[in-house]
Design an enzyme around this catalytic site. Structure first.
Site, PDB file in Angstrom:
ATOM      1  N   PRO A 171      74.042  -6.642  26.438  1.00 27.18           N
ATOM      2  CA  PRO A 171      75.465  -6.962  26.560  1.00 27.18           C
ATOM      3  C   PRO A 171      75.711  -8.460  26.364  1.00 27.18           C
ATOM      4  CG  PRO A 171      74.771  -5.506  28.317  1.00 27.18           C
ATOM      5  CD  PRO A 171      73.522  -5.942  27.617  1.00 27.18           C
ATOM      6  N   GLU A 172      76.668  -8.782  25.506  1.00 24.79           N
ATOM      7  CA  GLU A 172      77.017 -10.172  25.258  1.00 24.79           C
ATOM      8  C   GLU A 172      78.389 -10.438  25.874  1.00 24.79           C
ATOM      9  OE1 GLU A 172      76.376 -11.159  21.130  1.00 24.79           O
ATOM     10  OE2 GLU A 172      74.605  -9.885  21.022  1.00 24.79           O
ATOM     11  N   LYS A 231      77.462 -14.788  30.264  1.00 24.66           N
ATOM     12  CA  LYS A 231      77.109 -13.365  30.346  1.00 24.66           C
ATOM     13  C   LYS A 231      76.952 -12.888  31.785  1.00 24.66           C
ATOM     14  CE  LYS A 231      74.598 -13.648  25.963  1.00 24.66           C
ATOM     15  NZ  LYS A 231      73.313 -13.411  25.269  1.00 24.66           N
ATOM     16  N   HIS A 245      67.365   5.838  37.560  1.00 25.35           N
ATOM     17  CA  HIS A 245      67.469   4.400  37.295  1.00 25.35           C
ATOM     18  C   HIS A 245      68.661   3.731  37.985  1.00 25.35           C
ATOM     19  CE1 HIS A 245      64.140   4.617  34.528  1.00 25.35           C
ATOM     20  NE2 HIS A 245      64.731   5.599  33.876  1.00 25.35           N
ATOM     21  N   ARG A 276      65.602  -0.520  32.122  1.00 23.72           N
ATOM     22  CA  ARG A 276      64.473  -1.442  31.952  1.00 23.72           C
ATOM     23  C   ARG A 276      64.211  -2.319  33.174  1.00 23.72           C
ATOM     24  NH1 ARG A 276      64.063  -3.581  25.741  1.00 23.72           N
ATOM     25  NH2 ARG A 276      64.549  -1.624  24.696  1.00 23.72           N
ATOM     26  N   ARG A 304      64.089 -13.038  16.872  1.00 20.38           N
ATOM     27  CA  ARG A 304      65.233 -12.122  16.885  1.00 20.38           C
ATOM     28  C   ARG A 304      65.531 -11.614  15.483  1.00 20.38           C
ATOM     29  NH1 ARG A 304      68.063 -12.831  21.607  1.00 20.38           N
ATOM     30  NH2 ARG A 304      68.772 -10.718  21.150  1.00 20.38           N
TER      31      ARG A 304
END
Length: 273
Positions: free
Chosen positions: A2-3, A59, A92, A111, A263
């Site tokens: 997410p940005e 962020k 999760h 994650r 990247r």
């Protein structure tokens, strides 16, 4: 990951769901998500706090409580969902905030990279995680003079520098590609060679791209979603990112993918010489 637009979307979505709710208890199922203070202190301090507002810095999500700020970074896969006490916990769902009205705010992270900090209000300004963040894209202090000063001694690729949160807050991999394409700047160009005109364009298109993404609810890549039923639509408007082997919309040259600073990076060899 997410940005800025995705985090902004999460913020606005959660404002409609959890504002003014009082935290009765917190269940921590994966302690490593809590960065500070220690888990026991985190739970003790956040009990009986009310969510007064939600802000964003870069962020980071900033949940404003009565006496504290809860800082939350979603990292790769973090997301928030609303449940009730009767709903079964999923695998999760690592942090569960229980509200007095019986509803719950659950932090889900496949994650487990996300992190939370509970910080006293008076300490926020000097808290390292926030203090080191650069200017927001719409800050009046974000000028070409500021950028050129930051870039003048850097020989790293401009793509890598755009991802540096200490210079401009909120730009991630997807939007960096889009910004550089619109600026006609090669992602491998060294920062110290950026011109005044290019610095001006970076600021202009950073604002333009992020504003459009916010209006569209962000970009859904892989499993990102802002909240249940709320998905980003900006991926339908991406011009360059994830378009390998497709024709450039400007010159029809085949878009290529390279790696910059570890990247995946997409660019047009003709438009971005």
């Amino acid at each position: 990951m997410p940005e800025l637009p995705e985090v902004e979307t999460v913020k606005e979505t959660l404002k409609n769901l959890v504002l003014y709710k009082k935290i009765e208890n917190v269940i921590v199922r994966y302690p490593n998500i809590i960065a500070s203070p220690v888990v026991e202190k985190f739970i003790e301090n956040i009990k009986r706090e009310t969510i007064c507002d939600i802000h964003r810095r870069g962020k980071w999500l900033l949940f404003e409580l009565n006496n504290y700020y809860l800082l939350s970074h979603l990292r790769m896969e973090g997301k928030y969902i609303i449940r009730t006490r009767e709903d079964i916990y999923e695998k999760h769902e690592h942090i569960i905030f229980q509200f007095e009205d019986g509803t719950q705010l659950r932090y889900k992270d496949t994650r487990k990279f996300g992190r939370m900090h509970l910080v006293k209000k008076e300490d926020l300004r000097n808290y390292k995680a926030i203090e080191e963040i650069g200017y927001e894209p719409w800050d009046i202090n974000l000028t070409e003079k500021y950028l050129l000063e930051k870039y003048k001694n850097k020989r790293i690729p401009i793509k890598t520098s755009l991802l540096d949160q200490s210079i401009i807050a909120g730009i991630g991999n997807i939007y960096a590609d889009e910004i550089l394409f619109l600026c006609h700047i090669n992602p491998l160009k060294e920062c110290c060679k950026i011109t005044k005109k290019e610095a001006t364009d970076i600021i202009l298109y950073t604002k333009e791209v992020l504003e459009k993404a916010i209006q569209s609810g962000g970009t859904t890549i892989r499993s990102y979603e802002s909240s249940e039923g709320v998905h980003g639509r900006f991926q339908q408007e991406l011009l360059i990112h994830n378009k390998e082997h497709e024709a450039c919309t400007v010159c029809a040259t085949e878009i290529v993918k390279i790696t910059v600073g570890g990247r995946g990076t997409y660019y047009c060899p003709k438009c971005q010489k």
